[in-house]
Design a protein around this motif. Structure first.
Motif, PDB file in Angstrom:
ATOM      1  N   ALA A  82      21.472   7.908 -24.868  1.00 43.85           N
ATOM      2  CA  ALA A  82      21.645   9.072 -23.995  1.00 43.85           C
ATOM      3  C   ALA A  82      21.880   8.626 -22.554  1.00 43.85           C
ATOM      4  N   GLN A  83      21.173   7.600 -22.116  1.00 39.67           N
ATOM      5  CA  GLN A  83      21.345   7.108 -20.758  1.00 39.67           C
ATOM      6  C   GLN A  83      22.737   6.510 -20.552  1.00 39.67           C
ATOM      7  N   ARG A  84      23.214   5.759 -21.544  1.00 35.64           N
ATOM      8  CA  ARG A  84      24.582   5.201 -21.445  1.00 35.64           C
ATOM      9  C   ARG A  84      25.630   6.306 -21.441  1.00 35.64           C
ATOM     10  N   GLN A  85      25.413   7.311 -22.285  1.00 33.41           N
ATOM     11  CA  GLN A  85      26.353   8.435 -22.325  1.00 33.41           C
ATOM     12  C   GLN A  85      26.338   9.179 -20.990  1.00 33.41           C
ATOM     13  N   ARG A  99      11.458  16.163 -29.592  1.00 34.98           N
ATOM     14  CA  ARG A  99      12.203  15.328 -28.642  1.00 34.98           C
ATOM     15  C   ARG A  99      13.331  14.570 -29.351  1.00 34.98           C
ATOM     16  N   VAL A 100      13.061  14.068 -30.564  1.00 36.58           N
ATOM     17  CA  VAL A 100      14.116  13.392 -31.332  1.00 36.58           C
ATOM     18  C   VAL A 100      15.220  14.386 -31.667  1.00 36.58           C
ATOM     19  N   ARG A 101      14.836  15.564 -32.094  1.00 38.32           N
ATOM     20  CA  ARG A 101      15.817  16.596 -32.435  1.00 38.32           C
ATOM     21  C   ARG A 101      16.679  16.937 -31.218  1.00 38.32           C
ATOM     22  N   GLU A 102      16.050  17.076 -30.050  1.00 40.57           N
ATOM     23  CA  GLU A 102      16.788  17.387 -28.825  1.00 40.57           C
ATOM     24  C   GLU A 102      17.755  16.264 -28.459  1.00 40.57           C
ATOM     25  N   LEU A 103      17.302  15.020 -28.529  1.00 40.79           N
ATOM     26  CA  LEU A 103      18.176  13.890 -28.216  1.00 40.79           C
ATOM     27  C   LEU A 103      19.369  13.845 -29.167  1.00 40.79           C
ATOM     28  N   ARG A 104      19.101  14.013 -30.446  1.00 40.61           N
ATOM     29  CA  ARG A 104      20.195  13.994 -31.426  1.00 40.61           C
ATOM     30  C   ARG A 104      21.193  15.126 -31.176  1.00 40.61           C
ATOM     31  N   ALA A 105      20.678  16.302 -30.846  1.00 39.80           N
ATOM     32  CA  ALA A 105      21.556  17.450 -30.625  1.00 39.80           C
ATOM     33  C   ALA A 105      22.452  17.227 -29.419  1.00 39.80           C
ATOM     34  N   VAL A 106      21.868  16.723 -28.326  1.00 40.14           N
ATOM     35  CA  VAL A 106      22.674  16.528 -27.129  1.00 40.14           C
ATOM     36  C   VAL A 106      23.688  15.397 -27.341  1.00 40.14           C
ATOM     37  N   LEU A 107      23.293  14.352 -28.036  1.00 38.84           N
ATOM     38  CA  LEU A 107      24.226  13.260 -28.312  1.00 38.84           C
ATOM     39  C   LEU A 107      25.335  13.716 -29.271  1.00 38.84           C
ATOM     40  N   ASP A 108      24.972  14.454 -30.317  1.00 43.75           N
ATOM     41  CA  ASP A 108      25.972  14.937 -31.269  1.00 43.75           C
ATOM     42  C   ASP A 108      26.918  15.948 -30.637  1.00 43.75           C
ATOM     43  N   GLY A 109      26.399  16.730 -29.694  1.00 47.40           N
ATOM     44  CA  GLY A 109      27.227  17.745 -29.035  1.00 47.40           C
ATOM     45  C   GLY A 109      28.291  17.152 -28.131  1.00 47.40           C
ATOM     46  N   LEU A 110      28.130  15.907 -27.746  1.00 45.94           N
ATOM     47  CA  LEU A 110      29.094  15.272 -26.843  1.00 45.94           C
ATOM     48  C   LEU A 110      30.077  14.366 -27.565  1.00 45.94           C
ATOM     49  N   ARG A 111      29.936  14.232 -28.848  1.00 44.62           N
ATOM     50  CA  ARG A 111      30.846  13.346 -29.606  1.00 44.62           C
ATOM     51  C   ARG A 111      32.054  14.093 -30.071  1.00 44.62           C
ATOM     52  N   ASP A 146      25.714   7.884 -18.090  1.00 43.25           N
ATOM     53  CA  ASP A 146      26.431   7.035 -17.132  1.00 43.25           C
ATOM     54  C   ASP A 146      27.944   7.212 -17.236  1.00 43.25           C
ATOM     55  N   ALA A 147      28.424   7.565 -18.437  1.00 46.03           N
ATOM     56  CA  ALA A 147      29.865   7.741 -18.661  1.00 46.03           C
ATOM     57  C   ALA A 147      30.312   9.193 -18.496  1.00 46.03           C
ATOM     58  N   THR A 148      29.388  10.059 -18.103  1.00 49.36           N
ATOM     59  CA  THR A 148      29.662  11.496 -17.957  1.00 49.36           C
ATOM     60  C   THR A 148      29.716  11.831 -16.470  1.00 49.36           C
ATOM     61  N   PRO A 149      30.577  12.763 -16.073  1.00 51.89           N
ATOM     62  CA  PRO A 149      30.642  13.129 -14.650  1.00 51.89           C
ATOM     63  C   PRO A 149      29.272  13.505 -14.090  1.00 51.89           C
ATOM     64  N   LEU A 150      28.946  12.891 -12.957  1.00 43.21           N
ATOM     65  CA  LEU A 150      27.662  13.093 -12.302  1.00 43.21           C
ATOM     66  C   LEU A 150      27.406  14.568 -12.024  1.00 43.21           C
ATOM     67  N   ARG A 151      26.204  15.015 -12.347  1.00 51.26           N
ATOM     68  CA  ARG A 151      25.724  16.382 -12.112  1.00 51.26           C
ATOM     69  C   ARG A 151      26.483  17.462 -12.894  1.00 51.26           C
ATOM     70  N   SER A 152      27.209  17.041 -13.916  1.00 54.32           N
ATOM     71  CA  SER A 152      27.860  18.021 -14.793  1.00 54.32           C
ATOM     72  C   SER A 152      26.815  18.580 -15.759  1.00 54.32           C
ATOM     73  N   ARG A 153      27.151  19.633 -16.455  1.00 49.49           N
ATOM     74  CA  ARG A 153      26.235  20.240 -17.424  1.00 49.49           C
ATOM     75  C   ARG A 153      25.827  19.225 -18.496  1.00 49.49           C
ATOM     76  N   ASP A 154      26.789  18.454 -18.993  1.00 50.48           N
ATOM     77  CA  ASP A 154      26.493  17.445 -20.009  1.00 50.48           C
ATOM     78  C   ASP A 154      25.592  16.341 -19.447  1.00 50.48           C
ATOM     79  N   TRP A 155      25.839  15.927 -18.216  1.00 53.14           N
ATOM     80  CA  TRP A 155      25.019  14.898 -17.577  1.00 53.14           C
ATOM     81  C   TRP A 155      23.565  15.366 -17.499  1.00 53.14           C
ATOM     82  N   TYR A 156      23.354  16.591 -17.032  1.00 50.01           N
ATOM     83  CA  TYR A 156      21.999  17.135 -16.943  1.00 50.01           C
ATOM     84  C   TYR A 156      21.335  17.213 -18.319  1.00 50.01           C
ATOM     85  N   ALA A 157      22.072  17.635 -19.311  1.00 53.34           N
ATOM     86  CA  ALA A 157      21.504  17.745 -20.660  1.00 53.34           C
ATOM     87  C   ALA A 157      21.054  16.378 -21.169  1.00 53.34           C
ATOM     88  N   LEU A 158      21.864  15.368 -20.964  1.00 53.90           N
ATOM     89  CA  LEU A 158      21.518  14.013 -21.399  1.00 53.90           C
ATOM     90  C   LEU A 158      20.307  13.468 -20.651  1.00 53.90           C
TER      91      LEU A 158
END
Length: 127
Positions: A66-69, A115-127, A71-83
């Motif tokens: 999530a941290q690497r993702q 917390r695992v479910r949340e991490l998986r959801a946010v990571l899967d939502g960005l793929r 870093d590759a996401t626009p700063l302060r974007s909705r996806d960045w905040y979610a990650l």
């Protein structure tokens, strides 16, 4: 099948010797379901400790992703905040120990599972 290393008794890596027993990351969904159901009929502490160990290992695997993702996401974007928020909440959850009472242990592993479910959801939502 992917494997990750678990720690002894749910302890943090800094204060425990890492085990060489791999945790099957493909079975984490089953662990999540079991952990979330643990508040009904309380499982034995040995099972709660096993869930704690496996879920901690999965959090330790997912947080860097999530941290690497982020870093590759626009700063302060909705996806960045979610990650960032998912990673921070998961890191916060693993700061706490399982405790010695079955109800407290069940609540704790339920929180780790969320917390695992949340991490998986946010990571899967960005793929």
């Amino acid at each position: 099948m992917s494997h990750i290393t678990a720690t002894v008794g749910g302890a943090m890596p800094s204060d425990a010797v890492a085990r060489t027993d791999p945790v099957d990351a493909d079975k984490i969904s089953e662990l999540i379901s079991e952990a979330l159901a643990a508040n009904g009929i309380l499982p034995p502490m040995s099972r709660l400790e096993a869930l704690d160990t496996a879920l901690r290992a999965e959090i330790e695997r997912l947080v860097p992703l999530a941290q690497r993702q982020a870093d590759a996401t626009p700063l302060r974007s909705r996806d960045w905040y979610a990650l960032i928020q998912a990673a921070e909440r998961a890191e916060d959850a693993i700061q706490y120990r399982i405790g010695s009472a079955p109800l407290a242990g069940a609540i704790h592993v339920g929180t780790l599972a969320e917390r695992v479910r949340e991490l998986r959801a946010v990571l899967d939502g960005l793929r």
